[in-house]
Design an enzyme around this catalytic site. Structure first.
Site, PDB file in Angstrom:
ATOM      1  N   HIS A   2     -26.076  14.256 -18.088  1.00  0.00           N
ATOM      2  CA  HIS A   2     -25.588  12.950 -18.555  1.00  0.00           C
ATOM      3  C   HIS A   2     -26.559  12.266 -19.523  1.00  0.00           C
ATOM      4  O   HIS A   2     -26.779  11.067 -19.457  1.00  0.00           O
ATOM      5  CB  HIS A   2     -25.276  12.044 -17.361  1.00  0.00           C
ATOM      6  CG  HIS A   2     -24.081  12.491 -16.584  1.00  0.00           C
ATOM      7  ND1 HIS A   2     -22.801  12.479 -17.101  1.00  0.00           N
ATOM      8  CD2 HIS A   2     -23.973  13.006 -15.332  1.00  0.00           C
ATOM      9  CE1 HIS A   2     -21.957  12.959 -16.210  1.00  0.00           C
ATOM     10  NE2 HIS A   2     -22.633  13.289 -15.119  1.00  0.00           N
ATOM     11  N   ASP A   7     -27.115  15.295 -11.424  1.00  0.00           N
ATOM     12  CA  ASP A   7     -25.770  15.758 -11.111  1.00  0.00           C
ATOM     13  C   ASP A   7     -25.093  16.372 -12.343  1.00  0.00           C
ATOM     14  O   ASP A   7     -25.486  16.135 -13.484  1.00  0.00           O
ATOM     15  CB  ASP A   7     -24.922  14.606 -10.588  1.00  0.00           C
ATOM     16  CG  ASP A   7     -24.866  13.429 -11.569  1.00  0.00           C
ATOM     17  OD1 ASP A   7     -25.936  13.062 -12.088  1.00  0.00           O
ATOM     18  OD2 ASP A   7     -23.776  12.886 -11.815  1.00  0.00           O
ATOM     19  N   GLU A   8     -24.079  17.157 -12.079  1.00  0.00           N
ATOM     20  CA  GLU A   8     -23.159  17.669 -13.099  1.00  0.00           C
ATOM     21  C   GLU A   8     -23.874  18.263 -14.319  1.00  0.00           C
ATOM     22  O   GLU A   8     -23.547  17.947 -15.469  1.00  0.00           O
ATOM     23  CB  GLU A   8     -22.189  16.568 -13.531  1.00  0.00           C
ATOM     24  CG  GLU A   8     -21.303  16.097 -12.392  1.00  0.00           C
ATOM     25  CD  GLU A   8     -20.257  15.094 -12.812  1.00  0.00           C
ATOM     26  OE1 GLU A   8     -19.142  15.132 -12.267  1.00  0.00           O
ATOM     27  OE2 GLU A   8     -20.561  14.246 -13.676  1.00  0.00           O
ATOM     28  N   THR A   9     -24.801  19.145 -14.085  1.00  0.00           N
ATOM     29  CA  THR A   9     -25.534  19.792 -15.175  1.00  0.00           C
ATOM     30  C   THR A   9     -24.718  20.985 -15.701  1.00  0.00           C
ATOM     31  O   THR A   9     -25.144  22.143 -15.605  1.00  0.00           O
ATOM     32  CB  THR A   9     -26.925  20.247 -14.688  1.00  0.00           C
ATOM     33  OG1 THR A   9     -26.776  20.984 -13.462  1.00  0.00           O
ATOM     34  CG2 THR A   9     -27.821  19.053 -14.433  1.00  0.00           C
ATOM     35  N   PHE A  10     -23.560  20.653 -16.280  1.00  0.00           N
ATOM     36  CA  PHE A  10     -22.591  21.681 -16.666  1.00  0.00           C
ATOM     37  C   PHE A  10     -23.166  22.685 -17.670  1.00  0.00           C
ATOM     38  O   PHE A  10     -22.828  23.864 -17.645  1.00  0.00           O
ATOM     39  CB  PHE A  10     -21.346  21.026 -17.283  1.00  0.00           C
ATOM     40  CG  PHE A  10     -20.638  20.078 -16.373  1.00  0.00           C
ATOM     41  CD1 PHE A  10     -20.182  20.491 -15.127  1.00  0.00           C
ATOM     42  CD2 PHE A  10     -20.401  18.765 -16.754  1.00  0.00           C
ATOM     43  CE1 PHE A  10     -19.512  19.622 -14.281  1.00  0.00           C
ATOM     44  CE2 PHE A  10     -19.735  17.890 -15.925  1.00  0.00           C
ATOM     45  CZ  PHE A  10     -19.294  18.315 -14.688  1.00  0.00           C
TER      46      PHE A  10
END
EC number: 3.2.1.52
Length: 660
Positions: free
Chosen positions: A238, A305-308
């Site tokens: 993010h 979070d959400e380390t795509f």
């Protein structure tokens, strides 16, 4: 008196009441006794502020002129009081036998009204209960005795100030006042790029970021109201805006994407720092050191979070060698170790460790895991897993306001009540409520307040409660609605969004700049590479939503009716804002129907309209003008222009006859 008629959020654990009423006199004194140990400036400020809160509530809600005695910093314990003297007194006392954060409130027919606690946090909680009783009953209070303490120690909120809307400092202070009233004790302002770090000026210029002075002032304001302001900074994923800058794009997993135009959807996907770059750890550590110095708190939420993108770009070679979980663990562990060596306690979101359970053996044990799950039936297993791993845990429900004009309060209640019950069951440290602003933060902040109250109720109470009772209390205490119908009306809008704000954004952004399919948007929508054209993607998109879109006329009739009923509640800005946002949803519902007709999924004869496409575009522009005025009542200009771009694009298409 029936206890269900008492309007309190959160409701006390133990309450005994009588049918007597205590009439408060016009003048009286608020006394603080046994506080000779409160000698430092911060605690003194908190005690003074709490007494002034009570004094102001007596004045504003009951019209009474009570005074506060000077706080006796060195006064010894006073053993007894004259009852005649006490008839006009509210006495704040210390009792070390009461649990931390707990309090006892006693309102007798005669004599002193007392709030007793073993700590300032407990005293604060008792004062908020008394304030709520005064707000509802004015100068005629029910006689009762309350013994109360929270089920969960930490009751916090993560508040998004990055994805479009940066609130004014005045609004943030008002939010803190509300959180204090509901006994929250932890607040995080979620920062991606909207703090004015000198090192990231390219990311925040023109976006009205928060300053060091804003944070310092808010930190003191929170302290005075018993709330710990905890820094929260995106430090791994993010980081979209920061990694799009010419100075720092080299640290991203995909620096080649920096030239792409801004996208709400890509913002939520491509935002991960490359942990293998030699400057990454040093850069983030520098920001954490700089930012943490502004806060009294020694906790720090680094996100994670959400380390795509992790392992898909610049770090791909290292990921192949050791695997993505270990690559994640290396970076986060080094960052946390740096923080702990500097006296900070890291908070990390738990989604990646839960996806890769081996991480629960690799991360430092001093980390607190913030376990978010926003489904209406969240995972009990995940909460149990974190508990069994030995990490301190915060359960994190969500407000269900993002990507929407109107909140999904039924979903919010289901999610919050369930997550908090799991938190109690598996002995979590606390609850960290989350309120996000995905897709530009079009959701108005006033409609997040019911979810904040739900979380206050469910994290405090040790017993089941029902939504309808809490809704009535929120209507009265938060929106000052004597009919106690506001939150019921707001809840009834769920399910009436035929075409949502998220739908409007995704339908536009499925088209890339070169008139091809945006593969990132297609991935979000679950479309594979077989989708070869924008027209095919858009046809499928509307087809999947057709059942909902076809209900637009009946949904709009119901929304119009709810708007009319809101106007009858006389709740000031809350009712006018509700009408504004309902009107916005009505326009979106009609827009969806127009698009479906354009896609030849609905016969044009089914589209009963009284205005041309050009007139409809004028209606959207007129609505957005009113929306913009409302935005600036609570928020800085920040990134409202990104919302304007979406709506203006639709208006241009309407005026050009694109949907004809």
């Amino acid at each position: 008196m029936n206890t269900r008629l008492l309007t309190l959020i959160p409701y006390p654990q133990h309450i005994k009441y009588t049918d007597d009423t205590r009439v408060l006199t016009e003048c009286g004194v608020i006394k603080a006794h046994d506080f000779h140990h409160v000698t430092d400036d911060d605690r003194h400020l908190m005690l003074e502020t709490l007494m002034l809160q009570l004094q102001e509530t007596l004045s504003d809600s009951a019209g009474l002129s009570w005074s506060c005695t000077p706080i006796p910093l060195q006064q010894p314990l006073r053993q007894s009081y004259d009852l005649t003297e006490g008839i006009n007194h509210i006495v704040l006392r210390m009792d070390t036998t009461i649990t931390d954060q707990g309090y006892a409130l006693h309102i007798p027919p005669h004599g002193e009204i007392t709030i007793t606690a073993s700590s300032l946090s407990g005293l604060r909680n008792g004062i908020q209960t008394l304030r709520q009783l005064i707000m509802m009953h004015r100068n005629e209070l029910p006689c009762l005795s309350i013994n109360d303490s929270p089920a969960l120690k930490t009751r916090g909120l993560t508040y998004d100030v990055s994805r479009g809307r940066v609130p004014t400092l005045a609004y943030l202070k008002g939010l803190v006042d509300t959180l204090c009233l509901y006994k929250y004790n932890h607040l995080e302002l979620y920062i991606e790029h909207t703090f004015a770090f000198p090192e990231t000026h390219e990311a925040w210029e023109g976006k009205d970021p928060l300053s060091a002075e804003d944070i310092s002032e808010l930190d003191t304001y929170c302290l005075a109201r018993g709330i710990e302001l905890v820094p929260a900074l995106a430090s791994f994923g993010h980081m979209y805006e920061v990694l799009r800058t010419s100075q720092w794009n080299k640290l991203g997993e995909h620096p080649e994407l920096v030239t792409r135009k801004f996208s709400f959807i890509e913002r939520m996907i491509h935002h991960t720092i490359n942990p293998t770059h030699e400057e990454s750890l040093r850069f983030i550590s520098m920001l954490i050191d700089e930012y943490s110095s502004l806060f009294r708190s020694r906790q720090f939420n680094i996100g994670g979070d959400e380390t795509f993108d992790l392992g898909t770009g610049a770090s791909a070679e290292r990921a192949k060698e050791i695997g993505i979980p270990r690559l994640y663990a290396e970076y986060v562990s080094q960052l946390c170790t740096h923080m702990m060596e500097n006296g900070l306690s890291p908070i990390v979101y738990a989604d990646i460790p839960l996806k890769h359970p081996e991480l629960l053996e690799l991360l430092p044990k001093g980390v607190t895991l913030a376990n978010w799950d926003y489904r209406i039936d969240p995972s009990e297993e995940n909460v149990s897993t974190v508990r069994n791993s030995g990490y301190t845990q915060l359960v994190c429900p969500g407000a269900h306001t993002w990507n929407r004009m109107l909140p999904a309060l039924h979903d919010s209640w289901s999610n919050i009540s369930t997550m908090c019950s799991y938190g109690r069951m598996y002995e979590a440290q606390g609850m960290l409520m989350t309120d996000w602003g995905d897709y530009g933060h079009i959701n108005d902040p006033v409609f997040s307040l019911p979810s904040f109250a739900y979380a206050a109720e469910c994290s405090w109470s040790g017993r089941p409660v029902d939504k309808a009772t809490v809704d009535s209390a929120i209507s009265a205490l938060t929106y000052h609605d004597v009919s106690q119908q506001s939150v019921f009306l707001l809840s009834s809008t769920q399910g009436l969004q035929s075409f949502s704000w998220a739908d409007a954004v995704q339908y536009l952004e499925i088209e890339d700049t070169n008139a091809t399919v945006n593969r990132d948007v297609a991935w979000v929508l679950g479309y594979d590479d077989a989708i070869s054209s924008v027209s095919e993607a858009r046809y499928r998109f509307i087809s999947e939503r057709l059942d909902s879109i076809q209900k637009y006329a009946e949904n709009n009739v119901q929304l119009h009716d709810i708007a009319e009923r809101f106007l009858q509640t006389d709740t000031g800005s809350a009712s006018s804002t509700a009408v504004l946002m309902i009107h916005g949803q009505i326009l979106l519902n009609e827009l969806g129907f127009i698009i479906a007709s354009h896609e030849n999924l609905i016969s044009p004869s089914q589209l009963e309209r009284n205005k041309s496409d050009s007139s409809f575009a004028d209606a959207i522009r007129s609505w957005f003008h009113s929306y913009s005025q409302r935005w600036h009542e609570t928020s800085r200009h920040s990134q409202i222009d990104d919302l304007a771009y979406i709506l203006h694009t639709y208006c241009q298409k309407l005026e050009e006859g694109y949907f004809a």
